[in-house]
Design a protein around this motif. Sequence first.
Motif, short mmCIF file in Angstrom:
data_model
loop_
_atom_site.label_atom_id
_atom_site.label_comp_id
_atom_site.label_asym_id
_atom_site.label_seq_id
_atom_site.Cartn_x
_atom_site.Cartn_y
_atom_site.Cartn_z
N UNK A 146 0.83 -1.20 0.00
CA UNK A 146 0.00 0.00 0.00
C UNK A 146 0.87 1.26 0.00
N UNK A 147 0.35 2.37 -0.52
CA UNK A 147 1.07 3.64 -0.40
C UNK A 147 1.17 4.06 1.07
N UNK A 148 2.17 4.87 1.38
CA UNK A 148 2.42 5.24 2.77
C UNK A 148 1.30 6.06 3.38
N UNK A 149 0.48 6.72 2.55
CA UNK A 149 -0.61 7.50 3.12
C UNK A 149 -1.87 6.66 3.34
N UNK A 150 -1.81 5.36 3.01
CA UNK A 150 -2.96 4.49 3.19
C UNK A 150 -2.76 3.47 4.30
N UNK A 151 -1.53 3.31 4.75
CA UNK A 151 -1.27 2.35 5.83
C UNK A 151 0.06 2.71 6.48
N UNK A 152 0.16 2.55 7.80
CA UNK A 152 1.44 2.86 8.46
C UNK A 152 2.63 2.07 7.93
N UNK A 153 2.38 0.89 7.38
CA UNK A 153 3.46 0.08 6.83
C UNK A 153 3.67 0.32 5.33
N UNK A 154 2.87 1.17 4.73
CA UNK A 154 2.94 1.35 3.29
C UNK A 154 4.27 1.92 2.82
N UNK A 155 4.68 1.52 1.62
CA UNK A 155 5.93 2.00 1.03
C UNK A 155 5.71 3.33 0.32
N UNK A 156 6.62 4.27 0.50
CA UNK A 156 6.59 5.46 -0.36
C UNK A 156 6.73 5.05 -1.83
N UNK A 157 6.19 5.83 -2.72
CA UNK A 157 6.23 5.49 -4.15
C UNK A 157 7.67 5.27 -4.62
N UNK A 158 8.58 6.08 -4.14
CA UNK A 158 9.97 5.95 -4.59
C UNK A 158 10.52 4.57 -4.23
N UNK A 159 10.26 4.13 -2.98
CA UNK A 159 10.77 2.82 -2.56
C UNK A 159 10.07 1.69 -3.30
N UNK A 160 8.76 1.85 -3.52
CA UNK A 160 8.04 0.82 -4.27
C UNK A 160 8.65 0.67 -5.66
N UNK A 161 8.93 1.81 -6.30
CA UNK A 161 9.52 1.75 -7.64
C UNK A 161 10.91 1.14 -7.59
N UNK A 162 11.64 1.36 -6.50
CA UNK A 162 12.96 0.75 -6.38
C UNK A 162 12.87 -0.76 -6.37
#
Length: 811
Positions: free
Chosen positions: A685-701
């Motif tokens: 999940x994106x970081x603004x949707x869950x405390x464990x969510x990955x920022x977009x930059x890290x997800x893309x990494x």
Amino acid sequence: MTELRTTSGDTSADDERVAGGPTIAPTPYTLGDVAGPLGPDELRQLDAWWRAANYLAVGQIYLVGNPLLREPLRPEHVKPRLLGHFGTVPGLNLSYAHANRAIIARDLDAVFVAGPGHGGPGPNACAWLEGTTSEVDDDVSRDERGMTTLMRRFSFPGGVPSHCAPETPGSFHEGGELGYSLVHAFGAVLDHPGLVAFCVVGDGEAETGPLATSWHAAKFLHPQRDGAVLPILALNQYKIANPTLLARIPEPELLTLLRGYGYAPRVVAGDDPTHVHQQMATAVDACLDAIAARRHGDVGAWPMIVLRTPKGWGCPPVVDGLPVEGTFRAHQVPLPAAHTDDEHRRVLEAWMRAYRPEELFDDEGRPCPEVRDFPPRGARRMSANPVANGGVLLRALDLPDWREHTVAVPAPGSTTHEATRVLGGWLREVTRRNPDNFMLFAPDELASNRLQDVLEVTGRRWELAVGEHDERLDPEGRVVEVLSEHLCQGLLEGYLLTGRHGAFTCYEAFIHIIDSMFNQHAKWLESSARIPWRRPLASLNYLLSSHVWRQDHNGFSHQDPGFLDVVLNKKPEVVRVYLPPDANTLLSTFDHCLRSRHFVNVVIAGKQPSPDWLSVEDAFAHCARGIGIWEWAGTEQEGVDPDVVLACAGDVPTLETLAAASILRNALPDLRVRVVNVVDLMRLLPEDMHPHGLPDREFDNFFTEDRPVIFAFHGYPWLVHRLTYRRRNHDGLHVHGFQENGTTTTPFDMVMLNDLDRYRLAIAVIDRVPGLGTRAAALRQNLVDARLRAREWTREHGEDIADVVDWSWTG
């Protein structure tokens, strides 16, 4: 002509009119002289408290102002939307009042469980009278101002619900959904010696399956190490619009049924307050005597009370020409048009004055001395008992170091273990170290899910006869096994809500049986987290095994990973989902879960022999991240983007992904493959949707911005799409998971049926990587043929082909 109009849901008033029919106010009563344990002064004081609670309950349903009736009621004093249920309230308040009398007389440690639906006005009133509401909320002071707030905010926008929600002091039972009061009460008294749970069971609630099974929970109570439950079956005859079954069967049949469940019922019946008070006092005393006797070795039946009183006892007997008191019409709002109809409003005022509020409250709106001095003091008040705010009592578990229970992994895939069996060894030590603070619950599946090592230090809780061939039964056992998922869930919830720790292990497909119970518990966690005086609870931990990919032998009925979809409908603040790929990551994950607070943790792990992928150090780091690139499994080159990402979540998807990576490594050595494993599903999940969510930059990494991602997932594929739909590379994400294709077959045929097998994953890479289709056409054809051979082998030999069974990771 009768017009029936429901304005809003099952808590709203039914506006039912009959032309020319009268509306009749109730007549005030006076106490008589009836023999019984209550002397005149005690009877008068108890009755005054009961009347005060009923008065406040009526005010909560109807009023926004003028709580002491200092002036005639006007439309602006009455709520425009009349919501709530009065029908069950008099019986609840009666039970509460008599419980208070017993608490004082015996110095009892007691809690109150209100089972009848939407009975909130009663316990809300009792908590205000006891002073607890004012202690936890300055806005609800114990005077006229606070009384106004108490009444106004009930079932009002921005206020409190119509049932006993977290906002109700003394409540630990979410009363919005029927069926769980009794099992919550039994869960609460486990490991609470001396505690008595007064549990009022509504006769409508008693028709539900979970409640019907809950009567058996007494068979798991140890008379010394546990507390006791005093069930009060409230038979007021009606639900919303129909009679109730238990109220209408002949009384001898009802009593025989209850005796068959193992209870000794005492009947309290009537509509005259004096007679009912004396009967109730006699019954409560006798029941508590019987509970005390059991604690000292008496093996008699557990006591209970059958309470027969009218529905809406004390409300207007006739409204618009129709009988109300004692009928289904008293279930909700007896005077549905009090805001707009002068006659209804006049009768409402007369009804409230029938309780004689001038005798109950002083000029400032404070309870008069007779009422104020009636309930217990301090923590003996049921509304202030810390047991009902379990986080106050919560003690951290004494957890063994999970690292000392891990398996050695010299190289990825070089060893094989049953992950849940390894976990069972650690849970054995958890159980041994926490003999009064941790319990396991299972629907006859503890050993099936490979957790039987726990039984080396405890037995299965059992208070009945032990047969010649029974094994490991123990009246003080720390494991409760009963073939009812409802009972397992409810006992665990009651145990957690009152300040302890535990876990529930179940077959994955059948955890759906308690979908709705999970929903209610998650809602309790969400709501209570917003209430400053509520303290965090230990998390509700599920260990789901015998999962979809290894139920090939049991068939389609046992194959369903959809509980994950249910869980992820809840607020991100309270749910976590973990899919550890092997034994060491399962240990690390469960250690984290048992240390956590105020979550629902869902852990899915296999029980069959499976490869071990990560050493203890790597498992710890991987679980701490929740997601990771397994460099040893891929073929990407440093500084160069991969051509494709193979992602996986779950033990079997991980196995198939690594087998696919091995195929590609050997057949296409120049293809740059990245392997990503996901343990914590919330990382998607994106970081603004869950405390464990990955920022977009890290997800893309991890997953790149534009390369194809072949994702092998434990559950339904669309769940991953739902979690990642906002990601930049979502169009490049191709998820393989359970497609609702199941049958009785072999393990590998099961994954082939759902396109999750290694060959299909490798084919997907060939199809998705630009330019690879032509270059690898021969390989693709070989993979298609391999699938066909594997399928045919199962049909001829009844087992999987050796190429699959004997495969191991060679790196």
